[in-house]
Design a protein around this motif. Structure first.
Motif, PDB file in Angstrom:
ATOM      1  N   CYS A 156       0.844  -1.196   0.000  1.00  0.00           N
ATOM      2  CA  CYS A 156       0.000   0.000   0.000  1.00  0.00           C
ATOM      3  C   CYS A 156       0.881   1.248   0.000  1.00  0.00           C
ATOM      4  O   CYS A 156       2.054   1.206   0.364  1.00  0.00           O
ATOM      5  CB  CYS A 156      -0.951  -0.006   1.193  1.00  0.00           C
ATOM      6  N   GLY A 157       0.279   2.336  -0.390  1.00  0.00           N
ATOM      7  CA  GLY A 157       1.009   3.591  -0.486  1.00  0.00           C
ATOM      8  C   GLY A 157       1.251   4.229   0.866  1.00  0.00           C
ATOM      9  O   GLY A 157       0.783   3.746   1.906  1.00  0.00           O
ATOM     10  N   PRO A 158       1.953   5.346   0.872  1.00  0.00           N
ATOM     11  CA  PRO A 158       2.308   5.976   2.151  1.00  0.00           C
ATOM     12  C   PRO A 158       1.111   6.523   2.922  1.00  0.00           C
ATOM     13  O   PRO A 158       1.076   6.450   4.151  1.00  0.00           O
ATOM     14  CB  PRO A 158       3.264   7.091   1.751  1.00  0.00           C
ATOM     15  N   ILE A 164       5.226   1.964   5.728  1.00  0.00           N
ATOM     16  CA  ILE A 164       5.676   3.355   5.726  1.00  0.00           C
ATOM     17  C   ILE A 164       7.178   3.406   5.486  1.00  0.00           C
ATOM     18  O   ILE A 164       7.680   4.206   4.687  1.00  0.00           O
ATOM     19  CB  ILE A 164       5.291   4.056   7.046  1.00  0.00           C
ATOM     20  N   ARG A 165       7.920   2.547   6.185  1.00  0.00           N
ATOM     21  CA  ARG A 165       9.377   2.522   6.024  1.00  0.00           C
ATOM     22  C   ARG A 165       9.771   2.134   4.597  1.00  0.00           C
ATOM     23  O   ARG A 165      10.690   2.717   4.016  1.00  0.00           O
ATOM     24  CB  ARG A 165       9.997   1.538   7.018  1.00  0.00           C
ATOM     25  N   LEU A 166       9.099   1.129   4.040  1.00  0.00           N
ATOM     26  CA  LEU A 166       9.408   0.715   2.670  1.00  0.00           C
ATOM     27  C   LEU A 166       9.106   1.818   1.666  1.00  0.00           C
ATOM     28  O   LEU A 166       9.863   2.026   0.711  1.00  0.00           O
ATOM     29  CB  LEU A 166       8.630  -0.546   2.311  1.00  0.00           C
ATOM     30  N   ASN A 167       8.008   2.549   1.874  1.00  0.00           N
ATOM     31  CA  ASN A 167       7.678   3.656   0.971  1.00  0.00           C
ATOM     32  C   ASN A 167       8.706   4.768   1.068  1.00  0.00           C
ATOM     33  O   ASN A 167       9.082   5.366   0.062  1.00  0.00           O
ATOM     34  CB  ASN A 167       6.277   4.183   1.259  1.00  0.00           C
ATOM     35  N   LYS A 169      11.837   3.599  -0.731  1.00  0.00           N
ATOM     36  CA  LYS A 169      11.643   3.678  -2.189  1.00  0.00           C
ATOM     37  C   LYS A 169      11.767   5.119  -2.657  1.00  0.00           C
ATOM     38  O   LYS A 169      12.395   5.395  -3.684  1.00  0.00           O
ATOM     39  CB  LYS A 169      10.266   3.118  -2.554  1.00  0.00           C
ATOM     40  N   GLU A 170      11.193   6.042  -1.891  1.00  0.00           N
ATOM     41  CA  GLU A 170      11.276   7.465  -2.259  1.00  0.00           C
ATOM     42  C   GLU A 170      12.721   7.941  -2.227  1.00  0.00           C
ATOM     43  O   GLU A 170      13.145   8.713  -3.068  1.00  0.00           O
ATOM     44  CB  GLU A 170      10.428   8.272  -1.275  1.00  0.00           C
TER      45      GLU A 170
END
Length: 101
Positions: free
Chosen positions: A6-8, A90-93, A96-97
């Motif tokens: 899922c997205g942030p 959240i950490r993965l998003n 990625k950013e």
């Protein structure tokens, strides 16, 4: 390899809602475990549990309070797992950013 599901914004919303669920259900579990009189309407009483002449009526009602308390603690634990999942998302998003820039 971790997968972003899922997205942030959805992850942040899931984190906030699940933390609120942990707090709320944790408090409810505590209040049910101390047999709070204000929560008597939320205890699943049946007519066979509350026979007026039975000397064990209080024990039956207290055991129902304890069952509801355990259910609240189990649900709080599930919400805690969802909070952990949302935090990982959240950490993965963010990771990625950082890599995209």
């Amino acid at each position: 390899m971790p997968v972003i599901i899922c997205g942030p914004k959805v992850a942040a919303c899931g984190l906030v809602l699940s933390l609120w669920g942990v707090i709320m259900l944790g408090l409810l579990g505590i209040f049910f475990s101390i047999h709070s009189a204000g929560l008597i309407e939320d205890v699943p009483l049946t007519e066979s549990d509350a026979i007026p002449g039975d000397p064990n009526v209080a024990q039956k009602i207290y055991s129902l309070y304890d069952k509801v308390s355990y259910n609240c603690f189990i649900a709080a634990g599930i919400y805690l797992l969802v909070a952990g999942f949302s935090f990982c998302q959240i950490r993965l998003n963010k990771q990625k950013e950082f890599l995209v820039r």
